[in-house]
Design a protein around this motif. Structure first.
Motif, mmCIF file in Angstrom:
data_model
loop_
_atom_site.group_PDB
_atom_site.id
_atom_site.type_symbol
_atom_site.label_atom_id
_atom_site.label_comp_id
_atom_site.label_asym_id
_atom_site.label_seq_id
_atom_site.Cartn_x
_atom_site.Cartn_y
_atom_site.Cartn_z
ATOM 1 N N GLY A 18 0.627 -1.322 0.264
ATOM 2 C CA GLY A 18 -0.183 -0.350 -0.068
ATOM 3 C C GLY A 18 0.613 1.539 0.159
ATOM 4 O O GLY A 18 0.308 2.640 0.300
ATOM 5 N N VAL A 19 2.287 1.381 -0.557
ATOM 6 C CA VAL A 19 3.036 2.437 -0.549
ATOM 7 C C VAL A 19 2.705 3.156 -2.252
ATOM 8 O O VAL A 19 2.784 2.077 -3.083
ATOM 9 C CB VAL A 19 4.773 2.280 -0.257
ATOM 10 C CG1 VAL A 19 4.927 3.500 -0.534
ATOM 11 C CG2 VAL A 19 4.082 1.307 1.210
ATOM 12 N N LEU A 20 2.675 4.254 -2.376
ATOM 13 C CA LEU A 20 2.975 5.406 -2.962
ATOM 14 C C LEU A 20 4.295 5.837 -3.381
ATOM 15 O O LEU A 20 4.409 6.831 -2.633
ATOM 16 C CB LEU A 20 1.670 6.000 -3.312
ATOM 17 C CG LEU A 20 1.977 6.495 -4.696
ATOM 18 C CD1 LEU A 20 1.588 5.902 -6.149
ATOM 19 C CD2 LEU A 20 -0.087 7.212 -4.505
ATOM 20 N N ASN A 27 8.094 14.232 -3.082
ATOM 21 C CA ASN A 27 9.048 13.972 -2.102
ATOM 22 C C ASN A 27 10.167 13.735 -1.802
ATOM 23 O O ASN A 27 10.872 13.010 -0.887
ATOM 24 C CB ASN A 27 8.389 13.634 -0.836
ATOM 25 C CG ASN A 27 7.913 11.886 -0.689
ATOM 26 O OD1 ASN A 27 8.439 11.381 -2.411
ATOM 27 N ND2 ASN A 27 6.819 11.482 -0.284
ATOM 28 N N TYR A 98 2.913 6.723 15.323
ATOM 29 C CA TYR A 98 3.977 5.501 14.116
ATOM 30 C C TYR A 98 4.032 6.354 13.253
ATOM 31 O O TYR A 98 3.087 6.689 12.419
ATOM 32 C CB TYR A 98 2.970 4.690 15.156
ATOM 33 C CG TYR A 98 3.839 3.337 14.342
ATOM 34 C CD1 TYR A 98 4.830 2.429 15.729
ATOM 35 C CD2 TYR A 98 2.748 2.813 13.395
ATOM 36 C CE1 TYR A 98 5.509 1.861 14.726
ATOM 37 C CE2 TYR A 98 3.859 1.761 13.162
ATOM 38 C CZ TYR A 98 5.289 1.313 13.472
ATOM 39 O OH TYR A 98 5.824 0.355 12.419
ATOM 40 N N PHE A 100 3.956 5.225 9.195
ATOM 41 C CA PHE A 100 3.607 4.556 8.029
ATOM 42 C C PHE A 100 5.028 3.666 7.825
ATOM 43 O O PHE A 100 5.494 2.200 7.712
ATOM 44 C CB PHE A 100 2.217 4.597 6.996
ATOM 45 C CG PHE A 100 2.437 3.592 7.007
ATOM 46 C CD1 PHE A 100 1.435 2.651 6.983
ATOM 47 C CD2 PHE A 100 3.044 4.048 5.187
ATOM 48 C CE1 PHE A 100 0.655 1.783 5.790
ATOM 49 C CE2 PHE A 100 2.605 2.917 3.981
ATOM 50 C CZ PHE A 100 1.634 2.141 4.213
ATOM 51 N N THR A 101 5.173 4.339 6.724
ATOM 52 C CA THR A 101 7.209 4.349 5.998
ATOM 53 C C THR A 101 8.219 3.878 7.321
ATOM 54 O O THR A 101 8.748 3.227 6.272
ATOM 55 C CB THR A 101 7.188 5.140 5.016
ATOM 56 O OG1 THR A 101 7.391 6.839 6.257
ATOM 57 C CG2 THR A 101 6.163 5.876 3.881
ATOM 58 N N ASP A 125 0.234 18.237 4.604
ATOM 59 C CA ASP A 125 0.803 17.329 5.136
ATOM 60 C C ASP A 125 1.209 17.532 3.270
ATOM 61 O O ASP A 125 0.322 16.911 2.683
ATOM 62 C CB ASP A 125 0.485 16.652 5.952
ATOM 63 C CG ASP A 125 2.045 15.701 6.147
ATOM 64 O OD1 ASP A 125 3.186 15.920 5.615
ATOM 65 O OD2 ASP A 125 1.753 14.877 7.317
ATOM 66 N N PHE A 127 1.004 13.522 2.735
ATOM 67 C CA PHE A 127 0.284 11.912 2.562
ATOM 68 C C PHE A 127 -0.563 12.112 3.436
ATOM 69 O O PHE A 127 -0.684 12.300 5.028
ATOM 70 C CB PHE A 127 1.201 11.423 2.854
ATOM 71 C CG PHE A 127 1.264 10.609 1.618
ATOM 72 C CD1 PHE A 127 0.711 9.635 0.605
ATOM 73 C CD2 PHE A 127 2.600 10.582 0.364
ATOM 74 C CE1 PHE A 127 0.536 9.170 -1.089
ATOM 75 C CE2 PHE A 127 3.006 9.851 -1.130
ATOM 76 C CZ PHE A 127 2.255 9.220 -1.172
ATOM 77 N N LEU A 128 -1.360 11.088 3.352
ATOM 78 C CA LEU A 128 -2.327 10.858 4.731
ATOM 79 C C LEU A 128 -2.625 9.680 4.517
ATOM 80 O O LEU A 128 -3.298 8.810 3.705
ATOM 81 C CB LEU A 128 -3.778 12.123 4.560
ATOM 82 C CG LEU A 128 -4.802 11.660 5.667
ATOM 83 C CD1 LEU A 128 -4.461 11.323 7.365
ATOM 84 C CD2 LEU A 128 -6.221 12.973 5.648
ATOM 85 N N ALA A 129 -2.960 8.297 5.803
ATOM 86 C CA ALA A 129 -2.596 7.406 5.072
ATOM 87 C C ALA A 129 -3.796 6.700 6.528
ATOM 88 O O ALA A 129 -4.475 6.845 6.846
ATOM 89 C CB ALA A 129 -1.481 6.471 5.075
ATOM 90 N N ASN A 130 -3.046 6.673 7.813
ATOM 91 C CA ASN A 130 -3.543 6.058 8.758
ATOM 92 C C ASN A 130 -3.947 7.204 9.808
ATOM 93 O O ASN A 130 -4.988 6.948 9.986
ATOM 94 C CB ASN A 130 -3.159 4.975 9.741
ATOM 95 C CG ASN A 130 -2.739 3.825 8.749
ATOM 96 O OD1 ASN A 130 -3.341 2.915 8.562
ATOM 97 N ND2 ASN A 130 -1.488 2.922 8.693
ATOM 98 N N GLY A 131 -3.663 8.174 9.345
ATOM 99 C CA GLY A 131 -3.668 9.267 10.221
ATOM 100 C C GLY A 131 -2.922 9.537 11.393
ATOM 101 O O GLY A 131 -3.038 10.517 12.396
ATOM 102 N N LYS A 132 -1.713 9.004 11.583
ATOM 103 C CA LYS A 132 -0.712 8.914 12.875
ATOM 104 C C LYS A 132 -0.780 10.889 12.925
ATOM 105 O O LYS A 132 -0.793 10.699 13.296
ATOM 106 C CB LYS A 132 -0.359 7.475 12.828
ATOM 107 C CG LYS A 132 -1.084 6.507 13.409
ATOM 108 C CD LYS A 132 -1.429 6.644 14.600
ATOM 109 C CE LYS A 132 -2.637 4.970 14.165
ATOM 110 N NZ LYS A 132 -4.072 5.581 15.311
ATOM 111 N N ALA A 133 0.608 11.027 11.604
ATOM 112 C CA ALA A 133 1.015 12.039 11.497
ATOM 113 C C ALA A 133 0.115 13.237 12.223
ATOM 114 O O ALA A 133 0.577 14.480 12.684
ATOM 115 C CB ALA A 133 1.097 12.321 10.477
ATOM 116 N N LYS A 157 -4.856 8.387 0.993
ATOM 117 C CA LYS A 157 -4.918 6.878 0.667
ATOM 118 C C LYS A 157 -6.373 6.843 1.187
ATOM 119 O O LYS A 157 -5.618 6.281 2.578
ATOM 120 C CB LYS A 157 -3.742 6.236 0.638
ATOM 121 C CG LYS A 157 -2.613 6.525 -0.192
ATOM 122 C CD LYS A 157 -0.913 5.329 0.611
ATOM 123 C CE LYS A 157 -0.822 5.601 1.482
ATOM 124 N NZ LYS A 157 -0.018 4.607 2.118
#
Ligand code: 5GP
Length: 194
Positions: A18-20, A27, A98, A100-101, A125, A127-133, A157
């Motif tokens: 699931g990484v783009l 980046n 945490y 993701f990358t 930002d 990327f938004l993936a799980n939203g942790k950042a 994502k």
């Protein structure tokens, strides 16, 4: 945003897990003209929203946020640091997230001098993936008493759910490209309306 979707289709690389990868324009190597168009788009979407500061997180958010600031009346850009350093003096707001990358825990640190109760913040930002950042940056704003006016993301994502969780909490999240699904084997990517 059509221009960003087309660029992802052209130069993005879909990896397993699931990484783009968008290091050709976002980046690692940066397409400043594209960043400028992204800044203009966020300014259009957040028109009329009071913003006196942009908050992002190192490293990839910085370039995007600085170019976008030109479209928000040159407001200051503050970036959260992900490591303690002797250059980080004075009192700080701090939490941890945490990644993701990088698949490990990181501190998120902002000097108290640069964020406070008078600030109306737009968080940006890449990327938004799980939203942790984003959760880390929101917690920093809460600690500072700053008001979060909105969140602008280059690539969400959507299949990882972070964006919808933030919307459910009442935040306005404007993503310029929303990936609904992607398949590393077939090399295909589907976008949702954004
Ligand atoms: P989250 O905390 O929302 O899970 O992930 C957000 C952060 O992880 C982003 O700031 C970005 O640096 C990184 N990230 C998450 N997914 C990807 C991805 O697919 N590609 C790249 N290049 N970075 C990602």
């Amino acid at each position: 945003m059509k221009e960003l979707e087309e660029r992802i289709r052209r130069d993005g690389i879909i990896k397993d897990g699931g990484v783009l990868k968008v290091d050709a324009f976002l980046n690692h190597q940066c397409d400043v003209e594209l960043f400028d168009a992204m800044g203009a788009e966020w300014a259009q979407r957040f028109k009329g929203v009071p913003v006196n500061k942009i908050l992002t997180i190192e490293a990839s958010g910085i370039g995007i946020a600085c170019v976008a600031a030109r479209h928000f009346g040159n407001v200051p850009v503050v970036f959260a640091k992900k490591a303690q350093s002797i250059n980080l003096d004075g009192e700080q707001y701090a939490t941890s997230i945490y990644s993701f990358t990088k698949q490990r825990e990181f501190p998120v640190i902002v000097g108290k001098r640069f964020l406070g109760p008078n600030d109306h913040v737009l968080i940006l930002d890449d990327f938004l993936a799980n939203g942790k950042a984003l959760e880390g940056l929101l917690e920093i704003c809460e600690l500072a008493g700053a008001q979060v006016q909105g969140i602008g993301i280059a690539i969400e994502k959507a299949f990882q759910g972070g964006g919808d969780r933030l919307r459910a909490r009442g935040y306005r999240v404007e993503s310029l490209a929303r990936v609904g699904s992607m398949d590393a084997g077939a090399g295909t990517i589907e976008f949702l309306p954004a």
